[in-house]
Design a protein around this motif. Structure first.
Motif, short mmCIF file in Angstrom:
data_model
loop_
_atom_site.label_atom_id
_atom_site.label_comp_id
_atom_site.label_asym_id
_atom_site.label_seq_id
_atom_site.Cartn_x
_atom_site.Cartn_y
_atom_site.Cartn_z
N TRP A 836 -6.13 -9.92 -6.04
CA TRP A 836 -6.66 -9.26 -4.82
C TRP A 836 -7.57 -10.20 -4.04
N ARG A 837 -7.47 -11.51 -4.27
CA ARG A 837 -8.36 -12.45 -3.58
C ARG A 837 -8.13 -12.38 -2.06
N ASN A 838 -9.21 -12.17 -1.32
CA ASN A 838 -9.17 -12.07 0.16
C ASN A 838 -8.24 -10.96 0.66
N ALA A 839 -7.94 -9.99 -0.20
CA ALA A 839 -6.97 -8.95 0.18
C ALA A 839 -7.50 -8.10 1.34
N VAL A 840 -8.79 -7.79 1.35
CA VAL A 840 -9.34 -6.89 2.39
C VAL A 840 -9.20 -7.52 3.77
N ASP A 841 -9.40 -8.83 3.86
CA ASP A 841 -9.26 -9.52 5.16
C ASP A 841 -7.81 -9.67 5.59
N ARG A 842 -6.89 -9.48 4.63
CA ARG A 842 -5.46 -9.63 4.96
C ARG A 842 -4.77 -8.29 5.18
N ILE A 843 -5.55 -7.20 5.26
CA ILE A 843 -4.93 -5.88 5.47
C ILE A 843 -4.30 -5.84 6.86
N TRP A 844 -3.02 -5.49 6.87
CA TRP A 844 -2.22 -5.47 8.11
C TRP A 844 -2.30 -4.08 8.74
N ALA A 845 -2.18 -3.06 7.88
CA ALA A 845 -2.22 -1.67 8.38
C ALA A 845 -2.44 -0.73 7.22
N PHE A 846 -2.86 0.50 7.56
CA PHE A 846 -2.93 1.60 6.60
C PHE A 846 -1.81 2.59 6.95
N GLY A 847 -1.35 3.32 5.95
CA GLY A 847 -0.26 4.26 6.23
C GLY A 847 -0.22 5.36 5.18
N PRO A 848 0.52 6.47 5.44
CA PRO A 848 1.28 6.74 6.66
C PRO A 848 0.37 7.22 7.80
N ARG A 849 0.94 7.30 8.98
CA ARG A 849 0.26 7.74 10.21
C ARG A 849 -0.95 6.88 10.53
N ARG A 850 -0.94 5.66 10.03
CA ARG A 850 -1.93 4.61 10.36
C ARG A 850 -3.33 4.89 9.80
N HIS A 851 -3.49 5.95 8.99
CA HIS A 851 -4.81 6.18 8.38
C HIS A 851 -4.68 6.77 6.98
N GLY A 852 -3.56 6.48 6.30
CA GLY A 852 -3.32 7.06 4.99
C GLY A 852 -3.83 6.21 3.84
N PRO A 853 -3.55 6.65 2.60
CA PRO A 853 -4.09 5.96 1.41
C PRO A 853 -3.19 4.86 0.86
N ASN A 854 -2.41 4.21 1.73
CA ASN A 854 -1.58 3.06 1.32
C ASN A 854 -1.93 1.87 2.21
N ILE A 855 -1.66 0.67 1.68
CA ILE A 855 -2.07 -0.54 2.40
C ILE A 855 -0.87 -1.47 2.57
N LEU A 856 -0.78 -2.09 3.76
CA LEU A 856 0.19 -3.16 4.01
C LEU A 856 -0.58 -4.47 4.08
N LEU A 857 -0.22 -5.40 3.18
CA LEU A 857 -0.94 -6.70 3.11
C LEU A 857 -0.11 -7.80 3.75
N ASN A 858 -0.79 -8.69 4.44
CA ASN A 858 -0.13 -9.86 5.02
C ASN A 858 -0.26 -11.04 4.05
N SER A 859 0.84 -11.35 3.33
CA SER A 859 0.84 -12.50 2.42
C SER A 859 1.86 -13.54 2.87
N VAL A 860 2.21 -13.48 4.17
CA VAL A 860 3.21 -14.41 4.71
C VAL A 860 2.52 -15.77 4.93
N GLU A 861 3.15 -16.81 4.37
CA GLU A 861 2.56 -18.16 4.52
C GLU A 861 2.62 -18.59 5.97
N GLY A 862 1.50 -19.12 6.46
CA GLY A 862 1.47 -19.66 7.82
C GLY A 862 1.31 -18.63 8.91
N TYR A 863 1.16 -17.34 8.56
CA TYR A 863 0.97 -16.32 9.60
C TYR A 863 -0.44 -15.77 9.49
N GLN A 864 -1.36 -16.31 10.27
CA GLN A 864 -2.76 -15.90 10.24
C GLN A 864 -3.01 -14.89 11.37
#
Length: 1111
Positions: A836-864
């Protein structure tokens, strides 16, 4: 029949007293200093409606004999049958204290947990509350809930300890034991208010510390990151509580904010009443008695002084000696021994006279009520306390006003100047014509059209009675004349004479005159439901026919003031359209008198009223004003969560339009009920519990739709999640590496889909132009709980992020900003470890409905890409300009939202799952814009909303679903917290019912001083239907549960696990005793949704043969 007779008597009495009282109330409404708006709050069956009856009887609206039996404010038939209040209703009462007249706007509220939304609507309109506590049961779950609601709305409470007679008659306490018991109850109530106060003080202290830290950071750059040393922090924490004034916070009889009562027997008293009585008899100053009647004081007989230390010296406290002993001896003489001589002596000493029929009555409680009603009337004690201790509308605190006007992320000092000036209108409660009208509608109530004042048969005036008498005489004379003419006709028939033609016409004219004098209800109004808004005026005078603005929940006063011409009000003619702002006319104003409504022409500020004609403009609640500068009030705080769903359809399909209209009306009439139309086309009703559901269905059948309806079994909500790979199987055997593969549901690979052994799913779009790699990871248990509790904050964060992307800036209050930073730091604290290193800063979105209890993480190399927290970094400005958002970024988020909205197990929302996007490659030719379209933009613009976007959304959704299936899947069940009060003899039966329904007991404790046990348990919502009835049947009514939605819990069993060994078949096979609970729930949901269910259709083929015997 007795209730009908009582209602008839009540109607006659109301008709007789009506007009003078109405005029008196209209006069009292104009003096806000003497108005008290209050509600009665308590746990179910603690005596709210009985107390309300006693207060109503004090105004002569009902007979004092019927108080407690009639339940005047429970006007619904099902309320009378069940014996519980289901909706809050208001009544205006007059109370005279010396030479001062007060107007009491009283609102009775339900105590059942299913109807706690009605409590919220009542509390918003009030300035004070009467908290009632049962003297035997003490503080119960709903008592804590209503105290919290009163605290959140900043209204002042007073306490009534009711059912004191139960201490004498049921528990057989001595007066000394009762005194000790009452002290404990007061401690319990004060503990609840103390905890609320402490949390508030500490929050404010923390806010101040943050502000100080910020100031220090500006002064000195290399400051300690904590901002202060540990010792300073401890000192500050205690200083915050020590400096705060809590003198008015706690309930204490010597402060005059506690009344001891027995509403059913009609008596109640405060310390002040007995202090006044004994100050005259004993010659001790009233002030001294007020301070010493409650507490560790006793009367020294020889010295004739009040001394301290009754407990240590083994003396009777003053409260026991001078107060409780008298009441105990009265009960002993009247009810227990029925000693007529002693009763007469006591009546003589008290100066009480009762009617002969009361003294001879077979029920001793009738005589007791007659004596107590004159000696210690409960209405006198309660209303005098209310007038002394509760604030008037003029005393509304600035803190409460600012809180009401600060919606969402907006803070009060950021609102426009004209809006901030409205605060003085609240404080002054001005009646002047220039004062802006401010009204809040807390709910819409339905009344029968025939019960409206304009449709009711009014009492005849003296002139009309004389006129009718004269017309009756004329008809009688005409009848006699007609009969004589008929006799003459028969006698002269052979002469061929005929009757004169004028008499029938004359009688017809008289008949028409009679009909003109009779006020009849219109036939089209029969059974029609009319909406009346349940509201309060905060400023200005509301008049019938007045035009006002209706402010929607998203209305922004700054935008309204920009668009509308300066100085415009709701009375201005044609106005330009403003988002979330509408105009409407107040057709009629009503005085709410319980079951009755009275017409009003105008209502001054500080009063509760009913408004007709708003059904087209207001759905459930709204803010009304003549000024566009007013922001909408903050939404109501609802304690109960609507969780019980049913699908509804009409018995006859042709009546579908009636059902749709009926459900729309029900949605408007009930503050908590929700009406949805699902993707399948089903009409779904969502309610707070079983009792609430039954009431809504009855309303739909009998009042709103008036048709026969079919109701599905309750639709149970579930959630889907993934867990860490288990180490043991269902029969607790160790899983080897080979067996783990069998446990984990494998994904079928194809040419576009590839599954890595580590759980990474790679999926290519059908046009081969994009490839996405997604991995599903279970979140720690605390994270989804935190995200669910912070849904409003995340929604605000999303709005701020969207505004920033659009080039706007959302003005956010410091409190909201700090709360979001606090949420971020909490997430960082929970998401620890290497993965989970730096996971909070890499949060892309929450879901469903953009405010739910699931997380989308950005772990794509080179995409800041910028983080979701980017909008909080005010100081950084445009430093992160290089972190540009890629094309089709929104398609990835949309695919994630769709995947989390319906999972692969049974199409239910996901919870506690983190989807990490580890690969995102796009390889497609850049589409050039057609000629004449977008030349100024450039030649290489990508169409982010074209067909490719749809393919990418679908690919991300499928990749997330397959990544989810590559992990051990589990179902999550909604759980109720169940609190049951039961006696020792039925404890075993309660445990039996809980065990049968998959319940789990958390705690069991005995209530001190009683034989009652309090059992706290958790119970799946899926198993809760019929639970309350079963408990009551099994315990013969000695135990009743309170069910409140609590949390989501993972069901331990794996729904996809298949038994292989003989032992496993024995425990979990087809014919085993214990079924796979998760599989049972999952298949039930799939069956309801029409999805494929893997089950045997034919169980025993040999029993289903249709062959003849001889073949």
């Amino acid at each position: 029949n007795s209730v009908k007779c009582a209602l008839l008597f009540l109607w006659k009495q109301h008709a007789n007293m009506g007009h003078t009282t109405l005029d008196k109330i209209k006069a009292l409404q104009k003096n806000p200093a003497n108005i008290r708006n209050l509600c009665i709050l308590a746990h179910v069956d603690h005596g709210k409606t009985t107390l309300a009856d006693c207060l109503v009887a004090s105004n002569g609206i009902i007979s004092s004999r019927l108080a407690g039996k009639l339940r005047y404010l429970d006007s619904r038939e099902d309320e009378q049958i069940r014996g519980i209040t289901m909706k809050s209703s208001a009544i205006s009462l007059h109370y005279a204290s010396g030479k001062t007249d007060y107007l009491i706007n009283l609102i009775d509220s339900p105590g059942h947990v299913d109807f706690s939304s009605e409590v919220s609507t009542a509390v918003r309109l009030c300035d004070g509350a009467i908290i009632m506590v049962d003297a035997v049961e003490g503080v119960c779950p709903q008592t804590q809930a209503v105290l919290r609601q009163a605290w959140l709305e900043n209204i002042r409470p007073v306490l009534v300890i009711n059912k004191m007679d139960r201490l004498i008659m049921e528990l057989k306490f001595t007066s000394q034991e009762a005194y000790t018991h009452l002290q404990k109850i007061l401690e319990q109530v004060n503990a609840v208010t103390g905890s609320l106060f402490t949390s508030k003080v500490l929050e404010e202290r923390a806010d101040k510390e943050k502000e100080k830290d910020k100031e220090k950071e500006k002064e000195k750059e290399d400051i300690d990151p904590m901002g202060c040393s540990g010792s300073e922090q401890v000192y500050d924490w205690s200083a915050g509580l020590e400096d705060s004034d809590d003198s008015q916070l706690y309930f204490s009889p010597d402060q005059g904010n506690v009344v001891f009562a027995s509403a059913t027997d009609g008596w109640g008293f405060s310390i002040q009443q007995f202090a006044n009585i004994y100050s005259q008899k004993m010659g001790i100053r009233g002030e001294v008695l007020r301070k010493t009647l409650w507490g560790d004081f006793y009367l020294h007989a020889k010295a004739k002084k009040i001394m301290k230390g009754a407990h240590t010296k083994g003396k009777k406290p003053l409260f026991v000696q001078l107060v409780l002993d008298n009441i105990w001896s009265l009960y002993d003489a009247v009810v227990t021994r029925r000693d007529q001589d002693k009763v007469e002596k006591m009546m003589l000493s008290l100066g009480v006279k009762v009617m002969a029929r009361d003294s001879r009555h077979s029920d001793p409680k009738v005589l007791l009520s007659a004596i107590c009603g004159q000696w210690l009337p409960v209405s006198q004690a309660v209303l005098s306390m209310v007038c002394e201790k509760l604030p008037s509308p003029l005393d509304m605190t600035s803190e409460r006003i600012e809180k009401l006007m600060s919606v969402g992320a907006r803070r009060f000092d950021s609102l426009p100047t004209q809006t901030q000036e409205l605060k003085t209108a609240f404080m002054q409660c001005s009646c002047e014509d220039t004062a802006p009208v401010i009204v809040f509608v807390s709910k819409m109530i339905t009344v029968d059209a025939k019960s409206l004042p304009q449709n009711k048969q009014r009492p005849l005036t003296q002139e009309e009675i004389t006129q009718r008498r004269e017309l009756a005489r004329q008809r009688h004379a005409e009848r006699q004349a007609t009969s004589q003419q008929t006799g003459n006709e028969e006698g002269n028939a052979h002469a061929g004479s005929t009757a004169p033609a004028h008499s029938p016409a004359g009688s017809q004219a008289v008949l028409s005159q009679m009909q003109a004098l009779t006020v009849a209800a219109k036939p089209e109004d029969e059974g029609k439901q009319i909406f009346v808004a349940f509201a309060r005026v905060y400023s200005g005078v509301v008049r019938r026919g007045q035009r006002v603005f209706v402010l929607g929940p998203k209305y922004n006063p700054a935008q309204g003031l920009r668009v509308l011409p300066e100085g415009s009000t709701s009375m201005t003619g044609s106005l330009p359209p403003v988002p979330h702002l509408a105009c409407c006319t107040l057709d009629s104003l009503y005085l709410l008198m319980g079951r009755e409504l009275e017409d009003l022409e105008e209502v001054p500020p500080g009063n509760v009223l009913g408004i007709g004609g708003l059904e087209e403009c207001v759905l459930k609640s709204a803010t009304l004003s003549t000024s566009p500068a007013l922001p909408p009030f903050i939404p109501l705080n609802f304690e109960a969560t609507p969780i019980v769903r049913v699908a509804i359809e009409p018995k006859h399909p042709s009546e579908m339009p009636k059902l749709v209209r009926g459900m729309r009306l029900l949605n408007q009439a009930d503050p908590c009920a929700e009406v949805l139309i699902q993707e399948t086309g089903e009409h779904v009703l969502v309610t707070a519990g079983e009792v609430h559901l039954q009431r809504c269905l009855d309303d739909l059948r009998e009042r709103f739709a008036k048709i026969k309806i079919s109701v599905s079994k309750p639709i149970i909500p579930f959630r889907e999640t993934v867990v860490k790979p288990p180490k043991v199987d269902m029969v607790n055997e160790d899983l080897g590496k080979q067996q783990k593969v069998a446990v984990i549901h494998q994904v079928k690979e194809s040419d576009t889909l590839h599954l890595d052994p580590s759980g990474l799913v790679t999926l290519t779009t059908p046009n081969r132009q994009a490839t996405v790699g997604v991995r599903a990871v279970p979140l720690p248990e605390e994270v989804p709980l935190l995200l669910e509790g912070s849904a409003d904050l995340i929604r605000t964060l999303e709005q701020a992020g969207q505004a920033q992307r659009d080039g706007r800036f959302l003005d956010m209050s410091p409190r909201t900003h700090d709360a979001l930073l606090g949420l971020k730091s909490k997430l960082e604290g929970l998401l620890q470890g290497r993965k989970w290193r730096n996971a909070v800063d890499r949060i892309w979105a929450f879901g469903p409905r953009r405010h739910g209890p699931n997380i989308l993480l950005n772990s794509v190399e080179g995409y800041q890409r910028p983080s979701v927290w980017h909008c909080l970094e005010r100081d950084k400005g445009e430093k992160d300009g290089d972190n540009a958002i890629r094309d089709f970024d929104n398609s990835i988020v949309s695919g994630f939202q769709l995947a989390t909205l319906s999972g692969p197990m049974c199409e239910e929302p996901l919870m506690g799952v983190c989807f990490s996007v580890e690969r995102w490659e796009m390889n497609f030719p850049i589409q050039r814009q057609p000629e004449g379209r977008g030349e100024d933009i450039g030649a290489g613009v990508v169409d982010c909303y074209g067909p490719f976007s749809g393919q990418l959304i679908a690919a991300v959704k499928e990749a997330c679903r397959h990544a989810f299936q590559a992990k051990p899947q589990r179902l999550m069940a909604a759980m109720y917290t169940c609190e049951i009060m039961a006696t020792a003899e039925v404890l075993g039966r309660v445990y039996g019912v809980l065990g049968k329904r998959e319940g789990r007991v958390l705690q069991e404790e005995m209530k001190e001083g009683t034989d009652m046990f309090i059992i706290k348990a958790v119970l799946p919502v899926a198993e809760s239907f019929g639970f309350a009835d079963e408990i009551r049947k099994r315990t013969s009514g000695l135990a009743s549960p309170q069910l409140v939605f609590s949390h989501w819990e993972v069901i331990g069993s794996d729904p996809f696990w298949v038994p292989t060994t003989e032992e496993e078949y024995l425990h979990f096979g087809e014919k085993a005793d214990s079924a796979n609970q998760a599989l049972k729930y999952m298949n039930a949901v799939r069956r309801r949704k029409g999805l494929y269910v893997e089950e045997k259709i034919v169980e025993h083929g040999e029993k289903q043969r249709t062959l003849g015997k001889n073949k």
